[in-house]
Design a protein around this motif. Structure first.
Motif, short mmCIF file in Angstrom:
data_model
loop_
_atom_site.label_atom_id
_atom_site.label_comp_id
_atom_site.label_asym_id
_atom_site.label_seq_id
_atom_site.Cartn_x
_atom_site.Cartn_y
_atom_site.Cartn_z
N GLU A 196 -4.62 1.30 2.10
CA GLU A 196 -3.80 0.13 2.39
C GLU A 196 -4.67 -0.94 3.02
O GLU A 196 -5.84 -0.74 3.29
N CYS A 197 -4.05 -2.09 3.26
CA CYS A 197 -4.81 -3.24 3.76
C CYS A 197 -4.39 -3.62 5.17
O CYS A 197 -4.82 -4.63 5.70
N THR A 198 -3.46 -2.83 5.74
CA THR A 198 -2.93 -3.08 7.08
C THR A 198 -1.99 -4.27 7.11
O THR A 198 -1.49 -4.66 8.15
N GLY A 199 -1.76 -4.85 5.95
CA GLY A 199 -0.82 -5.97 5.89
C GLY A 199 0.57 -5.56 6.33
O GLY A 199 1.29 -6.33 6.97
N CYS A 200 0.97 -4.34 6.00
CA CYS A 200 2.31 -3.89 6.38
C CYS A 200 2.45 -3.81 7.88
O CYS A 200 3.45 -4.24 8.46
#
Lengths: 147, 219, 354, 445
Positions: free
Chosen positions: C61-65
């Motif tokens: 994941e990109c940590t955007g969540c």
């Protein structure tokens, strides 16, 4: 582009005649029925305007239709809540804002008085207790100042 | 792959190929059977016959009053649903964009409520024509499986189109996928059934006009 | 690590009055898209709600969540709800690191066996035994299976965890999949979006706190209240669509007038999400309001569904070469058919007329 | 001037006997019939017919153009349905979609062929009106002729037409009458002082006549002779090729069509005629004018004109002068289909009537849209079709009455026969006359 100022910026959510969703008229009919049942059986109605497609233009139209009544109250709890009676007695607009003045939701309440203005029963006990405590403190306090 | 992706991708491509292969096949296959030259002395020149044939393509759209008064119902309903169908196909904006993705250009569309009304009239007319086909003594007698299949294949895109707009039962994209598939079905059936009249009407009208013109009769 | 305070008590400790609590309940109802009629029930339920243990696993994941969820900086509803849970493991947010962090997770798992909520963001690579993403030497796959085993329910946050998302996009080199491809024996709620709307994440948590169970889900395990309608259904620009008023480019008159972005590829009609009503950045705006069409980020395979700027109703007609081949094939078959028909006609001519 | 009632009834009785007189048709098995019909359709279908059969949408409008349907409202008379078997053969055997059509379309049977005899002989006169209404532009009438060819080859032509076709095709006579009848008729006219130059070695114009003009409608032959003589043309009638009627053409025997047409063509070539004049006999006109070249195998070396066409032209050119008929009353002109709609002769007969000074009151519809008399294309020979003809007569009578006609003029023997039969049976008193006879009787001195 020479400078950033030359980029035209406009607020999208502003009032715009073309942004009517046609929801105002059915809503007014709903209010009419709710007011009738309040009168006949005392049953109250709450309509959450945040839960339906309702543009700023719609809201302005609705506010114009409903007008302003006699009561205007602000409840300061977990941010301000604006309670506004409309020109039609028994029809209230309740706007919930958070501490940063952002709207949480907007309710239309058809009631003799909005829930939020009534002192909660739970708070009565607390309030009595704290008033007693305050009175006791007052009576027990030194009286030099008076003298 | 979702139904919609399949419908407007693979299914659309293959039905288009079938459509193209089928129409060219059928037109050439019919137009190139054995030919015999008419050696009779024509009343008018070849060029004039071509002109008269071409004119008949137009004039046959409006028959003389003596015919018109006996076929008025068929004629009005026929025009109504054909025009309605073309308006819905050609002037509903998502359709324009669909066609644009093929042709590369677009044109102005009509507001959706207008399309909905026209589509409803079209569908109602189609239903009336189906009922008539099943009840009118002449039509009952001359109708074939092709007529009913072609009716269904032509009506399905309208029906599924309405289902998409009205969100009947299923998800929007599923309904849209079905709508596109119904169009694919139309493309596939097109070269094999009577829908081919869309193409054959031109040579047929031209020929009847030219044949009568050869004899000095304008039809 | 969990305490036994109810949410009402926690709020009161923070100086929120009864009216404040009721207001909180009204806002929560609105957030969960429940009718105002439900407010008293929500209030009653939240009075009793205990603090649940939550383990948050982040995979590909990109940590955007997480950013989406934690970006609030004021005492918002989301903040309050989020504060109420006991976030026992979240390797981006937690202070602990290394062995200590993993121990915290194991401790939470043991202590709340069968009761903790598992929140996942990011997809899980399956190819080559999942070696493309590991935490503390443990593959995502094995950690997910391990933690999911004792979870009461799983919330897949973001499109990657829900459907595989961007790592899953063609050609998907790591064999990435969403949680529900792996875990099939637990209740799973998908909260897709790239990133998902924070109020939707907290709405699901609030629902779990309020009613002790997961909200009603659709066929893709998304909460109906948020994903029951498309962006298009609730879009304030919908009237322009109906009237046939569209922006043709991003800088034309139509775009300036805020007309519908359907022609510019808006995926609103096929995207189920609450952006148009819940909005972003504390309800300031959402992509369409900012002048860009929806890209459908909360839908499965959104990355592989064609260009973002291609109108939704565009067909994929195939190549001109294939079409040309069809023309040639049609002509060849047609000529062949006519030749055979003529042969048949010549044979029939053996039959003489009277 | 008009034909006597006795002579007409005698003629009708004679025609009524035809089916009994007909020689037995060639015995054929069901398989043979089906095979022959199919082969005929397959070999004769042409591109424009193929495309016509591909394009029908079964809208049923053609029924509304057909006098048989209009008069009876019986759906079986729907024109396109008369092509049903032809269509099925085409679709199964020739159509580009034959592989698919074979799955969807039933094969034809001998029983169906027999059933279709009534539809293409008794209830179709190939009048071509349906070809005008069809929104797709299908030339239905032309394919009825093709269907007749298939049935005729399969020995399924209707008895009366088979009898006439065989006799004319094989023996060259009709009702047993040959060229001696022509000689006799010429002698009768000679006695009246009207010269009919028979068998001139050379002539500009070859006039052909018909057995019906030699026996029943002698007024038309007389009129023709008087007109030709008045014009002072170089003309002749050949005993080798005098018969214009072509029953093989009507019934669908292309061999007999050729045989009968060739007699006239050869006679015309023999005298070096530049023009061949066809008498008032509907189908004779297309049999030579439009389909003679196909029988001859190359373009005809002469011009073919119908007598009414010729008269109209000559009057218009000022070569032929006629007297105005005193107190002619209201006259209506019936356009024979073979002359008008499928022949292109509309103005010339009217030109002649104008010259005669009559009050021309047109029926509605007229010219190209005119209704058929109900008995063309050999239908008048078929005894069992009489009730159907009677119904169409009612239709025509209504039109004549609506036009307020005191007399009906036409330029086709078969139209005349049908109207006279209808009038006789319904006691309709208005005269039904020949255009040629009328002109011949009113030539200016």
């Amino acid at each position: 582009m020479d400078n950033l100022e030359s980029i035209a910026v406009r607020v999208e959510d502003g009032l715009d005649e073309s942004l009517r969703t046609d929801n105002v008229w059915p809503l007014l009919r709903q209010i009419e029925q709710a007011l009738q049942s309040l009168q006949e059986s005392g049953s109250e109605t709450v309509i959450d305007l945040g839960a339906m497609p309702f543009s700023a233009q719609d809201e302005q139209d609705l506010r114009e239709r409903l007008g302003r009544g006699e009561v205007n109250a602000t409840v300061e709890a977990f941010g301000p809540t604006l309670v506004q009676e409309t020109a039609f007695a028994g029809v209230w607009l309740v706007e919930y804002l958070d501490a940063e003045q952002r709207r949480l939701t907007l309710h239309l309440q058809i009631a003799r008085i909005p829930d939020l203005l009534i002192t909660p029963a739970d708070d009565l006990a607390d309030s009595l207790a704290s008033l007693r405590r305050a009175n006791r403190d007052f009576s027990a306090a030194p009286t030099e100042d008076v003298q | 792959m979702s139904l919609l992706d399949f419908a407007r991708g693979t299914a659309l491509q293959w039905s288009l190929y079938i459509f193209v292969v089928g129409i060219i096949w059928r037109i050439l296959g019919a137009a190139l059977v054995m030919r015999r030259k008419d050696m009779s002395q024509a009343r008018i020149s070849g060029a004039e016959r071509v002109k008269e044939g071409a004119m008949t393509i137009l004039t046959r759209s409006v028959p003389p009053e003596t015919f018109e008064k006996r076929i008025r119902f068929s004629h009005i309903t026929g025009y109504l649903w054909h025009i309605g169908y073309f308006v819905v196909v050609l002037f509903f904006i998502p359709h324009i964009l669909f066609i644009k993705s093929f042709l590369g250009f677009e044109w102005p569309g009509l507001p959706n409520p207008m399309i909905l009304v026209i589509g409803a009239i079209t569908l109602a007319t189609l239903v009336a024509l189906l009922v008539r086909r099943m009840t009118h003594p002449v039509l009952k007698l001359i109708s074939t499986a092709d007529d009913y299949i072609s009716w269904l294949v032509a009506a399905l895109p309208l029906i599924t189109g309405y289902m998409v707009v009205a969100r009947v039962g299923l998800h929007y994209e599923t309904l849209l996928g079905l709508h596109v598939l119904s169009f694919c079905l139309l493309l596939i059936w097109f070269p094999f059934g009577k829908l081919m009249h869309v193409f054959f009407i031109f040579p047929s009208r031209y020929n009847v006009g030219a044949i009568f013109a050869r004899r000095g009769v304008r039809v | 690590m969990t305490d036994n305070k109810t949410l009402a008590e926690r709020l009161r400790e923070r100086g929120v009055s009864r009216r404040g609590f009721m207001k909180f309940c009204a806002a929560t109802a609105s957030m969960m898209a429940l009718p105002p009629l439900m407010i008293p029930r929500i209030a009653a339920a939240l009075e009793q709600a205990r603090r649940p243990s939550v383990i948050w696993l982040s995979f590909q994941e990109c940590t955007g969540c997480t950013e989406s969820l934690t970006r609030s900086h004021a005492p918002t509803i989301e903040g309050l709800i989020f504060d109420h849970i006991s976030l026992d493991y979240h390797h981006t947010l937690q202070a602990a690191a290394g062995d200590a962090a993993e121990h915290a997770r194991e401790a939470a798992m043991q202590e709340n066996e069968g009761e903790y909520l598992l929140v996942v963001d990011g997809s899980i690579p399956l190819k080559d035994d999942g070696i493309y993403s590991t935490i503390a030497g443990i593959t995502n796959l094995s950690m997910l299976e391990d933690v999911a085993a004792g979870a009461a329910a799983i919330i897949s946050v973001g499109t990657c965890a829900a459907f595989g998302g961007i790592p899953h996009a063609n050609p998907n080199p790591t064999g990435a999949v969403g949680v529900s491809e792996i875990i099939t024996d637990k209740p799973i709620v998908n909260v897709p979006g790239c990133p998902p709307i924070p109020t939707v994440i907290t709405g699901v948590l609030a629902h779990y706190l309020t009613f002790g169970r997961l909200p009603e889900l659709d066929s893709l395990n998304r909460p109906m209240v948020f994903f029951g309608q498309t962006i298009h259904d609730r879009c304030y620009r919908r009237p322009f669509y109906e009237r046939g008023q569209f922006a043709d480019t991003f800088d034309d008159e139509g775009a300036r007038k805020g007309w519908c972005l359907f022609k510019l590829g808006c995926k609103g009609p096929t995207t189920y999400n609450a952006c148009a009503t819940a909005k972003w950045n504390d309800s300031v705006s959402f992509p369409i309001q900012a002048g860009h069409g929806c890209i459908g980020c909360s839908e499965p395979n959104f990355w592989d569904k064609g260009a973002f700027y291609e109108p939704l109703s565009a067909g994929r007609w195939g190549t001109p070469a294939a079409l040309g081949a069809a023309v040639v094939a049609g002509a060849a078959i047609g000529l062949g058919s006519a030749a055979l028909a003529r042969k048949r006609q010549a044979e029939a001519s053996e039959e003489k007329d009277i | 001037m008009t034909v006597s009632e006795e002579a007409f009834e005698q003629f009708r009785a004679g025609v009524g006997m035809l089916s009994e007189m007909a020689p037995p048709a060639t015995e054929r098995t069901d398989e043979e019939r089906v095979r022959i019909f199919k082969n005929t359709v397959i070999k004769k279908i042409m591109p424009h017919e193929a495309m016509d059969l591909e394009t029908c949408v079964h809208c049923g409008m053609c029924a509304e153009a057909c006098h048989y349907y209009v008069a009876t409202e019986d759906p079986k008379y729907t024109p396109i349905r008369k092509l049903e078997l032809t269509r099925r053969v085409y679709q199964r055997e020739v159509s580009p979609n034959r592989w698919l059509r074979r799955l969807l379309t039933r094969d034809i049977t001998a029983q169906e062929l027999e059933a279709w005899q009534e539809l293409v002989y008794d209830s179709c006169t190939e009048c071509g009106r349906c070809s005008l209404i069809c929104p797709m532009g299908i030339h239905i009438a032309e394919m009825v002729a093709l269907t007749r060819e298939g049935l005729a080859n399969a020995s399924l032509a209707v008895d009366e037409q088979r009898a006439m076709s065989h006799e004319q095709g094989q023996r060259g006579t009709m009702f047993g009458m040959g060229s001696d009848s022509l000689v006799q008729a010429a002698q009768v006219l000679k006695q009246k002082g009207i010269d009919v130059p028979l068998d001139q070695p050379q002539a500009e114009i070859l006039v052909v006549t018909s057995v019906i003009e030699m026996t029943l409608f002698t007024d038309a032959l007389e009129g023709t002779a008087k007109i030709m003589n008045k014009l002072g043309c170089s003309w002749t009638v050949s005993t080798c090729g005098y018969e214009a009627a072509n029953f093989g053409y009507m019934a669908g025997y292309s061999g007999y069509h050729r045989a009968a047409a060739m007699r006239v063509i050869e006679a015309a070539i023999a005298v070096g005629a530049k023009t061949v004049i066809i008498p008032e006999c509907g189908h004779s006109y297309p049999a030579l004018r439009w389909d003679g070249a196909a029988a001859y195998g190359k373009p005809l070396p002469f011009e073919v004109v119908a007598i009414s066409e010729f008269i109209g032209r000559e009057i218009k050119a000022g070569n032929l002068k006629v007297n105005k008929i005193p107190a002619a009353g209201k006259v209506t002109y019936h356009d024979p289909c073979k002359l008008g709609r499928v022949g292109g002769v509309f103005d010339e007969p009217r030109e002649a009537l104008q010259a005669l000074g009559v009050d021309l009151s047109e029926v509605s519809p007229n010219r190209a849209q005119s209704y058929c008399c109900g008995g063309g294309a050999g239908n008048f020979l078929i005894r069992r079709a009489a009730p159907l003809r009677a119904k169409v007569w009612e239709l025509k009578r209504g039109q004549f009455e609506d036009a307020g006609a005191d007399r009906v003029v036409t330029s086709c023997a078969s139209c005349r026969i049908n109207f006279m039969a209808g009038a006789a049976d319904t006691h309709w008193e208005k005269p039904i006359e020949s255009l040629v006879a009328l002109v011949g009787a009113n030539l200016a001195d």
